[in-house]
Design a protein around this motif. Structure first.
Motif, PDB file in Angstrom:
ATOM      1  N   ASP A 298       8.307  77.113  72.382  1.00  0.00           N
ATOM      2  CA  ASP A 298       9.325  76.169  72.845  1.00  0.00           C
ATOM      3  C   ASP A 298       8.838  74.987  73.142  1.00  0.00           C
ATOM      4  O   ASP A 298       7.557  74.551  73.072  1.00  0.00           O
ATOM      5  CB  ASP A 298       9.918  76.973  74.193  1.00  0.00           C
ATOM      6  N   THR A 299       9.703  74.050  73.532  1.00  0.00           N
ATOM      7  CA  THR A 299       9.417  72.538  73.522  1.00  0.00           C
ATOM      8  C   THR A 299       8.628  72.207  74.622  1.00  0.00           C
ATOM      9  O   THR A 299       7.619  71.520  74.254  1.00  0.00           O
ATOM     10  CB  THR A 299      11.132  71.942  73.800  1.00  0.00           C
ATOM     11  N   LEU A 359      16.672  69.231  73.166  1.00  0.00           N
ATOM     12  CA  LEU A 359      15.842  70.260  73.765  1.00  0.00           C
ATOM     13  C   LEU A 359      14.943  69.751  75.052  1.00  0.00           C
ATOM     14  O   LEU A 359      14.157  70.553  75.894  1.00  0.00           O
ATOM     15  CB  LEU A 359      15.133  71.038  72.820  1.00  0.00           C
TER      16      LEU A 359
END
Length: 435
Positions: A298-299, A359
């Motif tokens: 994920d970011t 995001l």
């Protein structure tokens, strides 16, 4: 061709080359090569090549003068043996081509002599696929410049540019079709001769030319080269390439989800390096993650990895105190914003290209560094998403659409614009020491 007012005359040819540099820079993106016309164009081109950190060489072309009046140009001959006649001038003067045979033979001999003196056993530079900038100290009749441009065009450059400090208006108009771009500082209506626009216009010798070429070769050999690095980021290792120019004005971390090896981004890194920026180019995904094709981290995780790379760069290189910018593309774009939010003391400017930058929502308000958002498409949804993100940033920002950049075609104007916009943003927002 958009000439701008400049103070005239030029102090000398080196001064003219310095003034040309920023105007030429947007055209010198893809492995640039500066080719100077001897003798007068050599000090102009050498200064220009130094400012752009570009390769430099001479391009041997000789004017064919009218017999008995050698100052009157009626053609030109290039080092590849091609002869270009100015048939309009010959018709106006009632002179047949055959009358120039002795002059052409003499100029052939002079070209061979100059090639031996200036280049020796060194091969001619590679032109194919490169941005080539042909330089002279000025253009009067244009015969020599036209022959030079046609000679270079036949070798297949990616982009062909003619750059001169001063030129006659009617001549430039005639040369427009010979190059992809004309860069000229001044086009005076009262143009009579190139030398009138220089305070110092001393004649140059072969020795002067050889000395300048040798000095540029020594300087270019001292330029920084890329070295592979491995950076620990938590439980993984990231592979990247670090390039440290000799004269350092800042550093840029270029991060990607995957795309470090893309030749177009490599060329963008070269643009930054030639402008004096150290670059650390790396993918935030490991080789195993890319190969597996599974779900990407994920970011937040990618942001942590990018932050670790910034920490490594500060500790392990001479860039500990240099102003630092971050570029993120694709999956690394939101990670660049997360890192900027978490490292305001380190990150002075950000460029994000593509990717789901929304995001990084929870970090956007903490991003104080000036941020440039480059959109790959003018699609309304993409633009709305970019504007939504930009509206939540805590610092100054700009949004620009580089339509077509998603293909990153090697010869596309859109790709060139991406590289130039990136350099311009870091030039504007990364402070550096004056020379």
């Amino acid at each position: 061709m958009n000439p701008v007012p400049v103070s005239l005359p030029f102090a000398d040819r080196s001064d003219a080359g310095r003034r040309l540099a920023e105007r030429v820079r947007p055209h010198a993106v893809n492995d640039p090569l500066v080719l100077a016309l001897p003798r007068g164009g050599v000090p102009v081109g050498a200064e220009l090549a130094q400012r752009l950190a570009a390769d430099f060489d001479v391009l041997m072309v000789r004017k064919i003068g009218l017999p008995g009046h050698p100052e009157t140009g009626v053609g030109a001959i290039s080092e590849d043996g091609h002869v270009l006649y100015d048939d309009l001038a010959l018709a106006r003067l009632h002179v047949p081509r055959q009358a120039l045979s002795d002059t052409v033979a003499s100029e052939h001999g002079e070209l061979d002599r100059r090639r031996r003196v200036y280049r020796g056993d060194r091969p001619a530079p590679r032109i194919a696929g490169r941005d080539c900038v042909v330089v002279d100290d000025g253009v009067a009749t244009g015969g020599t410049a036209r022959a030079a441009l046609r000679m270079v065009r036949q070798a297949g450059p990616a982009r062909l540019v003619l750059a001169v400090p001063v030129a006659a208006p009617e001549t430039l108009e005639a040369l427009r079709a010979e190059a992809d771009a004309l860069v000229v500082l001044s086009v005076p209506d009262n143009f009579r001769a190139v030398g009138e626009w220089y305070r110092d216009f001393d004649q140059l010798s072969d020795g002067n030319v050889v000395e300048i070429l040798s000095e540029r070769a020594r300087h270019h050999r001292g330029a920084g080269a890329a070295r592979a690095v491995r950076i620990r980021a938590g439980q993984v290792y990231l592979d990247g390439d670090l390039t440290m120019p000799t004269a350092l004005r800042g550093v840029v971390v270029m991060s990607f989800g995957q795309g470090q090896g893309d030749p177009h981004w490599r060329s963008t890194a070269s643009v930054l390096q030639r402008a004096g920026y150290a670059t650390l180019v790396l993918d935030l995904l490991t080789g195993q993650e890319r190969a597996s094709g599974g779900e990407e981290p994920d970011t937040g995780v990618l942001g942590e990895r990018l932050s670790a790379a910034v920490t490594w760069l500060r500790r392990a290189t001479d860039a500990a105190s240099e102003p630092l910018g971050v570029l993120g593309s694709g999956a690394a774009a939101p990670a660049a914003l997360v890192t900027a939010a978490e490292r305001p003391q380190d990150v002075a400017a950000v460029v994000v290209h593509g990717g789901r930058i929304d995001l990084a929502e929870s970090s956007l308000s903490s991003v104080r560094a000036p941020s440039l958002v480059l959109l790959q498409s003018a699609d309304s949804f993409v633009r709305e998403l970019g504007e939504w993100t930009r509206g939540r940033l805590g610092g100054p920002s700009e949004l620009k659409v580089v339509s077509g950049a998603e293909q990153l075609l090697g010869d596309s104007q859109e790709w060139r614009q991406t590289a130039v916009e990136t350099l311009d943003w870091f030039d504007r927002h990364l402070s550096y020491r004056p020379e």
